[in-house]
Design a protein around this motif. Sequence first.
Motif: not given
Length: 244
Positions: A108-110, A120-127, A139-143, A194-202
């Motif tokens: 999860h992104l905290y 952060v509502r989407t993975l795109q927002d986190a960029r 996590r580094q490799q995925y992002l 605060e947990k703001v987003y779950t990296l489901d594909t990871l």
Amino acid sequence: MRFARCLAGLVLALTLVGAQAQAIRGVTEESGYTWLSAGRVLGPASEVVAATMQRAGFADYRVGIYPWARAYDMALQEPNVLIFMIARTPQREDKFKWAGEFMRIEYHLYKLRSSTEVVVRTLQDARAYSIGVVRDDVRQQYLQSQGFTRLVVSAQNGDNFRKLLHRQVQLVPMPERDARQLCDESHIDCAMLEKVYTLDTLSTGLFMAYSKATPDDVVLRTRAAFEKLKADGTLARLMAAPGR
């Protein structure tokens, strides 16, 4: 016939001795499942490794905690290295000999709850935000594979957590158990996070895996021992133990 059986038994015994001629070296990083205390490696995952080695009949092994990049490099380069709590991904599939799955995990992104500017509502927002990651970690490799460029690389999870607390990064990807442990170690209330987003594909499995140069017999014996621990409930019992 009796001589042939004896000869076959001797060959098998010599093979097993040869496979264990070099000590098995277990490597991992500090996490909610492994940690150092008074010079000893403790935690549920290390207990599983110890039980697996015992069940497999390997008496000559040792376990050490390292920064993840070093543990990962050792497992890539050296024989008879057992790396554990490693995420199994397509990119890593052919780099190791996989021996057993400890558990499934979600990342999860905290953020700091007080950082209201971070939305952060989407993975795109986190960029748009700086993210603390561990060198050579999944996590580094995925992002990076997703085109993220604002990654702040550290040696260990604790370094990223401290950077988050000091607002040197805006987000950190962590499993929930690691977040709780790091809060406890830092003597802070986890409500600050605060947990703001779950990296489901990871979301993936955490495994123990051997370096490619490890003899197949060692891998097969370890795999068989691990499956027995899983079948009799030992794996689930050990992994359910509380953290430090």
